[in-house]
Design a protein around this motif. Structure first.
Motif, mmCIF file in Angstrom:
data_model
loop_
_atom_site.group_PDB
_atom_site.id
_atom_site.type_symbol
_atom_site.label_atom_id
_atom_site.label_comp_id
_atom_site.label_asym_id
_atom_site.label_seq_id
_atom_site.Cartn_x
_atom_site.Cartn_y
_atom_site.Cartn_z
ATOM 1 N N ARG A 255 8.250 4.258 -19.333
ATOM 2 C CA ARG A 255 7.822 3.185 -18.437
ATOM 3 C C ARG A 255 7.895 3.624 -16.975
ATOM 4 N N ALA A 256 8.966 4.312 -16.605
ATOM 5 C CA ALA A 256 9.125 4.757 -15.216
ATOM 6 C C ALA A 256 8.006 5.714 -14.819
ATOM 7 N N ALA A 257 7.638 6.618 -15.725
ATOM 8 C CA ALA A 257 6.570 7.572 -15.423
ATOM 9 C C ALA A 257 5.231 6.856 -15.267
ATOM 10 N N LEU A 258 4.956 5.899 -16.142
ATOM 11 C CA LEU A 258 3.695 5.163 -16.068
ATOM 12 C C LEU A 258 3.627 4.306 -14.803
ATOM 13 N N ARG A 259 4.729 3.676 -14.444
ATOM 14 C CA ARG A 259 4.758 2.854 -13.227
ATOM 15 C C ARG A 259 4.439 3.689 -11.995
ATOM 16 N N SER A 260 5.050 4.860 -11.922
ATOM 17 C CA SER A 260 4.825 5.730 -10.770
ATOM 18 C C SER A 260 3.353 6.121 -10.658
ATOM 19 N N ARG A 261 2.739 6.467 -11.769
ATOM 20 C CA ARG A 261 1.331 6.863 -11.752
ATOM 21 C C ARG A 261 0.429 5.675 -11.433
ATOM 22 N N ALA A 262 0.787 4.495 -11.937
ATOM 23 C CA ALA A 262 -0.022 3.305 -11.668
ATOM 24 C C ALA A 262 0.018 2.944 -10.188
ATOM 25 N N LEU A 263 1.194 3.001 -9.585
ATOM 26 C CA LEU A 263 1.309 2.693 -8.161
ATOM 27 C C LEU A 263 0.536 3.694 -7.311
ATOM 28 N N ALA A 264 0.600 4.964 -7.695
ATOM 29 C CA ALA A 264 -0.126 5.989 -6.942
ATOM 30 C C ALA A 264 -1.629 5.738 -6.998
ATOM 31 N N LEU A 265 -2.130 5.351 -8.166
ATOM 32 C CA LEU A 265 -3.556 5.046 -8.286
ATOM 33 C C LEU A 265 -3.909 3.784 -7.508
ATOM 34 N N GLY A 266 -3.045 2.778 -7.593
ATOM 35 C CA GLY A 266 -3.298 1.541 -6.863
ATOM 36 C C GLY A 266 -3.431 1.775 -5.371
ATOM 37 N N SER A 267 -2.655 2.724 -4.840
ATOM 38 C CA SER A 267 -2.706 3.011 -3.403
ATOM 39 C C SER A 267 -4.036 3.631 -2.994
ATOM 40 N N LYS A 268 -4.761 4.207 -3.955
ATOM 41 C CA LYS A 268 -6.062 4.810 -3.661
ATOM 42 C C LYS A 268 -7.216 3.841 -3.908
ATOM 43 N N ILE A 269 -6.954 2.791 -4.678
ATOM 44 C CA ILE A 269 -8.009 1.848 -5.050
ATOM 45 C C ILE A 269 -8.055 0.650 -4.108
ATOM 46 N N PHE A 270 -6.891 0.056 -3.857
ATOM 47 C CA PHE A 270 -6.855 -1.209 -3.115
ATOM 48 C C PHE A 270 -6.575 -0.956 -1.639
ATOM 49 N N VAL A 271 -7.544 -0.320 -0.983
ATOM 50 C CA VAL A 271 -7.385 0.056 0.425
ATOM 51 C C VAL A 271 -8.426 -0.606 1.328
ATOM 52 N N GLU A 272 -9.474 -1.176 0.754
ATOM 53 C CA GLU A 272 -10.556 -1.746 1.554
ATOM 54 C C GLU A 272 -10.386 -3.248 1.735
ATOM 55 N N PRO A 273 -10.954 -3.801 2.796
ATOM 56 C CA PRO A 273 -11.074 -5.261 2.873
ATOM 57 C C PRO A 273 -11.977 -5.732 1.729
ATOM 58 N N PRO A 274 -11.631 -6.812 1.047
ATOM 59 C CA PRO A 274 -12.421 -7.255 -0.107
ATOM 60 C C PRO A 274 -13.903 -7.467 0.187
ATOM 61 N N ALA A 275 -14.219 -8.067 1.324
ATOM 62 C CA ALA A 275 -15.629 -8.313 1.645
ATOM 63 C C ALA A 275 -16.389 -7.001 1.790
ATOM 64 N N SER A 276 -15.763 -6.023 2.423
ATOM 65 C CA SER A 276 -16.392 -4.718 2.597
ATOM 66 C C SER A 276 -16.574 -4.018 1.256
ATOM 67 N N PHE A 277 -15.573 -4.121 0.401
ATOM 68 C CA PHE A 277 -15.656 -3.506 -0.928
ATOM 69 C C PHE A 277 -16.840 -4.067 -1.707
ATOM 70 N N ALA A 278 -16.945 -5.395 -1.769
ATOM 71 C CA ALA A 278 -18.011 -6.026 -2.546
ATOM 72 C C ALA A 278 -19.382 -5.720 -1.955
#
Length: 289
Positions: A255-278
């Motif tokens: 679980r700890a390994a998966l959490r770390s990888r998920a957070l790292a990916l999230g930091s690369k995905i959720f970086v834009e303002p939502p309106a700009s993303f859409a």
């Protein structure tokens, strides 16, 4: 046809076509006598989640009441088969974890404990041909969805909201990895993935799409670990205490390994303002006419 809207066609006709195609895909699998039952059930559940994501995307034009009603129909059907699917996943996951256990006697005891609480085979709650017939009725009803007012701005607004929900949950995590919070994030990420499938180009997936798909898989793996631990906790009488603690250590390490990888990916995905993303996604999609 794929689960994708063609930008050169009328939006409301394309939404109905995509929904009917997804129903047809699942029906074909359920009626295939050579198909693996577990895989058919999995694809049934995936199909219902895809359709719920589509309904969320067109909610503003469809209307809250009919959209909610159709989503509930899809959800009820998927939930009816959750038990048989979860049991198969838990059995496979336990096998992966036990592969790292060097003690053969410990592996054997843990397997016995698990099988005492989970049947070796679980029959589907409904005959698959009956489910296929029910899906035909749902597919027939698609023609009556009131989508004539659907415009691109409806897709844009809902896609922005979906991205915003995923970003908000990602930012709220911090050091809190409560099971319920991760479960909600997983659902929103999956819904975003399915909506992006609808408005993607005809070529290969973009890097962002691949990242979101990978994040969904990681969060799904985390959810499976949580479900396995809950299953063990609900039948602790079937396990020796030391054996159970040894298995928990394996669960927590994974679980700890998966959490770390998920957070790292999230930091690369959720970086834009939502309106700009859409806006950027729909602009890219419309270029591919």
């Amino acid at each position: 046809m794929s689960f994708r809207l063609r930008p050169s066609k009328s939006p409301h006709r394309e939404v109905k076509r995509a929904a009917r195609d997804e129903f047809r895909r699942v029906i074909k699998l359920l009626e295939d006598p050579a198909a693996d039952t577990e895989e058919s059930i999995h694809q049934l559940r995936v199909g219902m989640k895809r359709l719920r994501a589509l309904l969320r995307l067109v909610r503003d034009a469809l209307g809250a009441v009919p959209a909610c009603a159709e989503q509930q129909r899809c959800k009820a059907l998927a939930n009816a088969f959750a038990g048989s699917r979860d049991a198969a996943v838990a059995r496979g996951l336990l096998g992966e974890l036990l592969a790292a256990v060097p003690d053969p006697e410990l592996r054997a005891r843990l397997r016995v404990g698990f099988e005492q609480s989970v049947p070796m085979t679980m029959q589907p709650p409904l005959p698959l041909p009956d489910v296929a017939q029910h899906l035909r009725l749902m597919r027939r009803d698609v023609k009556d969805w009131p989508l004539q007012s659907l415009k691109l701005r409806h897709l844009n607004d809902q896609l922005a909201r979906q991205y915003r929900r995923g970003r908000r949950l990602y930012r709220s995590l911090g050091d809190d990895f409560a099971m319920a919070l991760l479960h909600e994030w997983r659902k929103e990420v999956k819904r975003l993935l399915y909506q992006l499938e609808l408005v993607r180009g005809r070529g290969r997936r973009s890097k962002l799409d691949r990242r979101i798909k990978r994040l969904g898989s990681l969060l799904g793996d985390l959810h499976d670990l949580d479900m396995l631990e809950l299953q063990i906790e609900s039948h602790i009488e079937d396990y020796w205490l030391d054996d159970r603690l040894a298995l928990y250590r394996l669960l927590h390490e994974r679980r700890a390994a998966l959490r770390s990888r998920a957070l790292a990916l999230g930091s690369k995905i959720f970086v834009e303002p939502p309106a700009s993303f859409a806006r950027g996604r729909l602009t890219e999609w419309q270029r591919d006419r």
